[in-house]
Every structure is written in C-alpha cells, then in structure tokens.
Design an enzyme around this catalytic site. Structure first.
Site, PDB file in Angstrom:
ATOM      1  CB  CYS A 272      -0.909   0.011   1.232  1.00  0.00           C
ATOM      2  SG  CYS A 272      -2.003  -1.388   1.329  1.00  0.00           S
TER       3      CYS A 272
HETATM    4  N1  SAJ Z   1       6.142   2.505   8.999  1.00  0.00           N
HETATM    5  C1  SAJ Z   1       7.142   3.324   9.516  1.00  0.00           C
HETATM    6  N2  SAJ Z   1       6.810   4.270  10.444  1.00  0.00           N
HETATM    7  C2  SAJ Z   1       5.519   4.437  10.855  1.00  0.00           C
HETATM    8  C3  SAJ Z   1       4.516   3.603  10.322  1.00  0.00           C
HETATM    9  C4  SAJ Z   1       4.850   2.644   9.395  1.00  0.00           C
HETATM   10  O1  SAJ Z   1       8.312   3.202   9.160  1.00  0.00           O
HETATM   11  O2  SAJ Z   1       5.291   5.295  11.712  1.00  0.00           O
HETATM   12  C5  SAJ Z   1       6.487   1.505   7.990  1.00  0.00           C
HETATM   13  C6  SAJ Z   1       6.144   0.099   8.411  1.00  0.00           C
HETATM   14  O3  SAJ Z   1       7.214  -0.490   9.105  1.00  0.00           O
HETATM   15  C7  SAJ Z   1       5.890  -0.583   7.064  1.00  0.00           C
HETATM   16  C8  SAJ Z   1       5.339   0.539   6.188  1.00  0.00           C
HETATM   17  O4  SAJ Z   1       5.710   1.769   6.837  1.00  0.00           O
HETATM   18  O5  SAJ Z   1       7.088  -1.060   6.491  1.00  0.00           O
HETATM   19  C9  SAJ Z   1       3.835   0.483   6.023  1.00  0.00           C
HETATM   20  O6  SAJ Z   1       3.323   0.346   7.315  1.00  0.00           O
HETATM   21  P1  SAJ Z   1       1.728   0.518   7.625  1.00  0.00           P
HETATM   22  O7  SAJ Z   1       1.555   0.503   9.096  1.00  0.00           O
HETATM   23  O8  SAJ Z   1       1.214   1.673   6.882  1.00  0.00           O
HETATM   24  O9  SAJ Z   1       1.149  -0.846   7.123  1.00  0.00           O
HETATM   25  P2  SAJ Z   1       0.365  -1.217   5.812  1.00  0.00           P
HETATM   26  O10 SAJ Z   1       1.207  -1.158   4.604  1.00  0.00           O
HETATM   27  O11 SAJ Z   1      -0.299  -2.511   6.108  1.00  0.00           O
HETATM   28  O12 SAJ Z   1      -0.725  -0.077   5.668  1.00  0.00           O
HETATM   29  C10 SAJ Z   1      -2.053  -0.421   5.866  1.00  0.00           C
HETATM   30  C11 SAJ Z   1      -2.840   0.563   5.066  1.00  0.00           C
HETATM   31  N3  SAJ Z   1      -4.169   0.063   4.987  1.00  0.00           N
HETATM   32  C12 SAJ Z   1      -4.790   0.097   3.799  1.00  0.00           C
HETATM   33  O13 SAJ Z   1      -4.299   0.572   2.808  1.00  0.00           O
HETATM   34  C13 SAJ Z   1      -6.127  -0.469   3.784  1.00  0.00           C
HETATM   35  C14 SAJ Z   1      -2.812   1.920   5.717  1.00  0.00           C
HETATM   36  O14 SAJ Z   1      -3.799   2.772   5.123  1.00  0.00           O
HETATM   37  C15 SAJ Z   1      -3.112   1.842   7.181  1.00  0.00           C
HETATM   38  O15 SAJ Z   1      -3.020   3.145   7.753  1.00  0.00           O
HETATM   39  C16 SAJ Z   1      -2.109   0.929   7.829  1.00  0.00           C
HETATM   40  O16 SAJ Z   1      -2.322  -0.374   7.249  1.00  0.00           O
HETATM   41  C17 SAJ Z   1      -2.335   0.856   9.324  1.00  0.00           C
HETATM   42  O17 SAJ Z   1      -2.780   1.872   9.890  1.00  0.00           O
HETATM   43  O18 SAJ Z   1      -1.987  -0.174   9.898  1.00  0.00           O
END
Ligand code: SAJ
Length: 451
Positions: A272
């Site tokens: 995403c």
């Molecule tokens: N990450 C960071 N720092 C942060 C947050 C995340 O480095 O503060 C990294 C994570 O380690 C990962 C990447 O970013 O490698 C993405 O992390 P994510 O928490 O955004 O996880 P995703 O990819 O599963 O994002 C999903 C998305 N959901 C959908 O698209 C339906 C996103 O919109 C959500 O906000 C996220 O999940 C969530 O909140 O968990």
C-alpha cells in the site's frame, strides 16, 4: 428500478460475486456469505481456488474453520469459471493494482477483470471497484467498457467505487467494523452501493462521486507515506544534532491534540504505502501537476535502506570490523510486525545491499521463512535459536514480531543495530539504535584526537 433492486438487497436475494480472493476479496466474500448472501468467490488462480475449496485458507485473517463453515453452509461458491459471474447482481472487484517497472500504475489486473465482466455480466448488474487506483478509474475504465459492450448506465449497469481498508493482521479492525467509503458514478449507483455495503459493514460513508471515493483512499495512504518520510528525515537530522529522536517523539506524543505519532525505520514496505501515492502522483502529472510532497516522500523512504547499510558499516567499523567478510543476521524480514508479507520489505533491500558490500548475510523470520533473492536463489530463515545469534558479528533488528524474545536476542548477540528502538534502554553496551544518541557513533572532534 432502484426500489426493486434495493428491496432485493435488503431481502438478501442479491447474488454477490467477488473477483480476486486475496487479503481483501476473501474476507469480503466471507462477510457476505456469513450474512446469508449467495456469494461466488472468483479468482483466476486455479491453485488458490483448489486450496480454498478444500477449506484451507491462504489468508491470515481468515481461519480454516470460518472458511469451511461458509462452504458447508452453501452460501459460498468458489470458481475460476467466468460464466459463474452471469448470475451475479453485484460484482465486486478486488484485484491487485501494482506499479510497473517505471513506477506507473499497472492497470492490467483491473482491465482483465472488466473485460471478463463485460462478457459475462447480466443486465442490471452493480459493479463495485475496491482496488486502490487513481481518481477517474471507475468512470474511465469500467463505465467506458460496459457502454462499449452495449450496457446503458442507470438501467443495464451501475458502478461504484469503495476503497478497501483491510489492515492485514489487525485484530481490532476487520471487514465488518472498519468504516467504508462508497461513491457512485451517479446517484442511483451510490444508493445501491451504500445499501449493499450496509448489509455487511457497520458504518458506510456515502460520498457524491467515485472520484471522491478514489481520492480519499489515496489521500489516506499518501498522508501516511509523507509523514513516515518526514519522521525518517527528522531522525536523520536528529543524528546530526546529536538528539535522541525516539525520546523526542515520545515527548511530542504527549501533546493530546494536533500531533500524530510516526516512527522512523529502515524504510517502508507493504503493497500500500510505497505504491499508492505513486498512483496519485501519476494522475497529477497527467494534469501537468508535479506533487513535490509525494515525490520527496517516495525518495526519502526509498533511501532509508541505503542509510541503514551505511549505519551497518559505521557500527562494524566502530568495533574495528570491516563489513567485507563480516557475518550479519537480519531479524524480522516481513515488512511489518506479525505479518508474513515480504512485499517491498526494506529488509530485502538491506539484505542485497550488505551482500554487495561483501558481508555474509543471513536472516531470521519464522513468519516469513523464505524469499527469492535478486539472483534468483532461495534464501531460507535460520531457525529461531537464540544461541546461534552469537555467531554473527552484527545482528540487525528490522521488524519486531511478537514471537521474538527481545531479551534473549539482546543477551545472545555480540553487537546489535536496532533500527526501530526495539530494545529501548537495554543492552546499551552492545547496540547502536538508529536515531538514538548515547550509543551514537559521533565523529571524533579534532580536540579528542590523541596525537
Ligand atoms: N512505517 C514506519 N513508520 C511508521 C509507520 C509505518 O516506518 O510510523 C512503515 C512500516 O514499518 C511498514 C510501512 O511503513 O514497512 C507500512 O506500514 P503501515 O503501518 O502503513 O502498514 P500497511 O502497509 O499494512 O498499511 C495499511 C494501510 N491500509 C490500507 O491501505 C487499507 C494503511 O492505510 C493503514 O493506515 C495501515 O495499514 C495501518 O494503519 O496499519
């Protein structure tokens, strides 16, 4: 017409077809089947359909028991046969929208799905697109294809867009209790989409166009990408200033309003956040609009694996070890905690970067036990045996799965590069935390150099 269709939905007589049974489509199919709708799960992957048909779920959030209950209840049919779509009153598209090599939208999956629909759908069908895509897709691709096939919008077909908001592994927010945005290409499509989704999802937010719904999804994930890039840049800045970014973030997080916590890391992974913003950036360029925020965030986030590799060199160097010939263990290769997903994981890039510098690199991730490396070789996780950690010159903490015993990792490692402040304030003597002072390797000033 609308009243008849809405009544049919409310009486659960609406036959549902879900195209694409991945982490979005399968849970959605299960939700409709559990609510008593006749639901057809359609996928082009025969192996997937065969496995699911035997009651073996390949999606972490759906247990075998739940899948078997739906199959045995007779409300869920699984197929690879396109003609099965011909009886559906609603067809919901949940196919991938990746990027091409040149970082542009890869619409091929949506195109194939739409081509299949237009050849098999019956008159009066409601089509809903859930795949993340650029604003305009529903109208420009779906409506155009259906009208070319002789379907008339408003009588022969209806179309809406409803972005998926599945967060794999999230035990709190799942399909039914995650608010769902839905927009229609016209008023009737919006009403039908809102009525349909309201049968399975507690809160449905109807918006006035598919473009608003498409844009809302990209806004959500672009917001996240930019803020992650921002905090990564702040971490790099704090290292220059000799300030502990982790303590700083905790302090700022005490503000009860006007602040949202993000944390730095080794880069961003998943299907995403690294990808979705590039759909918006691509659409913007088609309107001669260059979104500097999106491009800069992409650049910073994708630079982080290189930055981590530099930290590895510095950390080994501080202990009089060259990266060339050193043995390095990456702990946690999946892109986020408790996930088995390796897509776009920064750990994969760090693995290759360190190998290119001559390090002997291994990894440990019981959730994601193998991957294909850049040379086409299969890399396998070492067993989760903490006594083996001591064999490595450096252990790099990338993703903290709950299955890891952090204390045992600390005790059994000679030297640790902690990219996510997982160890917090323990093992200070043997670790360097990215973005943290104290065990920070600072340039020696002229005065400190003993001549
Ligand atoms: N990450 C960071 N720092 C942060 C947050 C995340 O480095 O503060 C990294 C994570 O380690 C990962 C990447 O970013 O490698 C993405 O992390 P994510 O928490 O955004 O996880 P995703 O990819 O599963 O994002 C999903 C998305 N959901 C959908 O698209 C339906 C996103 O919109 C959500 O906000 C996220 O999940 C969530 O909140 O968990």
């Amino acid at each position: 017409m609308t009243i008849i269709l809405k009544e049919k939905i409310l009486k659960k007589k609406f036959k549902i077809a879900i195209m694409g049974l991945g982490y979005v489509g399968l849970p959605l199919a299960i939700s409709f089947a559990k609510k008593g709708f006749e639901t057809t799960g359609y996928d082009i992957n025969i192996k997937k359909i065969n496995g699911l048909s035997q009651g073996i779920s390949d999606i972490e959030d759906i247990s075998n028991d739940v899948l078997r209950t739906c199959l045995e209840g007779g409300k869920l049919q699984l197929t690879t046969t396109p003609t099965a779509l011909s009886s559906a009153d609603a067809i919901i598209i949940c196919v991938p929208t990746p990027l091409t090599e040149s970082m542009e939208p890869d619409m091929s999956y949506i195109q194939v799905a739409v081509d299949t629909i237009k050849k098999n759908a019956k008159k009066g069908v409601l089509i809903s697109l859930e795949s993340t895509t650029y604003p305009g897709t529903t109208r420009e691709i779906i409506c155009t294809a259906m009208e070319e096939e002789g379907f008339t919008l408003g009588t022969d077909f209806f179309a809406c867009y409803s972005p998926e908001r599945v967060d794999p592994g999230n035990k709190i927010f799942q399909t039914e209790n995650t608010p769902k945005v839905v927009g229609g290409v016209d008023h009737v499509s919006k009403e039908l989409g809102e009525t349909l989704y309201s049968q399975v999802i507690h809160e449905v937010i109807a918006v006035n166009s598919t473009e608003v719904a498409e844009m809302s999804k990209l806004l959500e994930n672009t917001f996240r990408s930019i803020n992650i890039a921002f905090i990564n840049e702040m971490a790099l800045l704090c290292e220059k200033l000799g300030i502990d970014i982790w303590e700083t973030i905790e302090a700022s997080s005490t503000k009860p309003f006007g602040f949202m916590k993000f944390t730095p890391g080794p880069g961003i992974g998943g299907h995403c956040i690294p990808l979705d913003p590039m759909y918006l950036s691509w659409k913007a360029k088609s309107k001669n609009f260059y979104s500097r925020f999106i491009e800069l965030a992409h650049e910073i986030n994708h630079l982080m694996p290189d930055k981590m590799s530099e930290h590895v060199v510095e950390t080994l160097n501080q202990h009089k070890k060259s990266i060339n010939g050193s043995s390095v263990l990456l702990v946690g290769m999946a892109y986020k905690e408790n996930s088995n997903d390796l897509r776009e994981s920064p750990g994969l890039q760090i693995f290759e970067l360190l190998r290119k510098r001559g390090a002997n690199v291994a990894f440990c991730d019981p959730k994601a036990p193998q991957f294909v490396d850049e040379q086409g070789g299969i890399q396998y996780s070492i067993p989760l045996d903490y006594s083996q950690f001591n064999d490595y010159d450096l252990v790099i903490l990338l993703t903290k799965h709950d299955v890891f015993d952090i204390d045992k990792i600390g005790k059994n490692s000679q030297l640790i590069l902690d990219t996510k402040d997982i160890l917090k304030n323990s093992f200070e003597d043997k670790k360097r935390t990215y973005g943290k002072v104290g065990n920070q390797i600072k340039p020696i000033s002229k005065e400190e150099v003993q001549i």
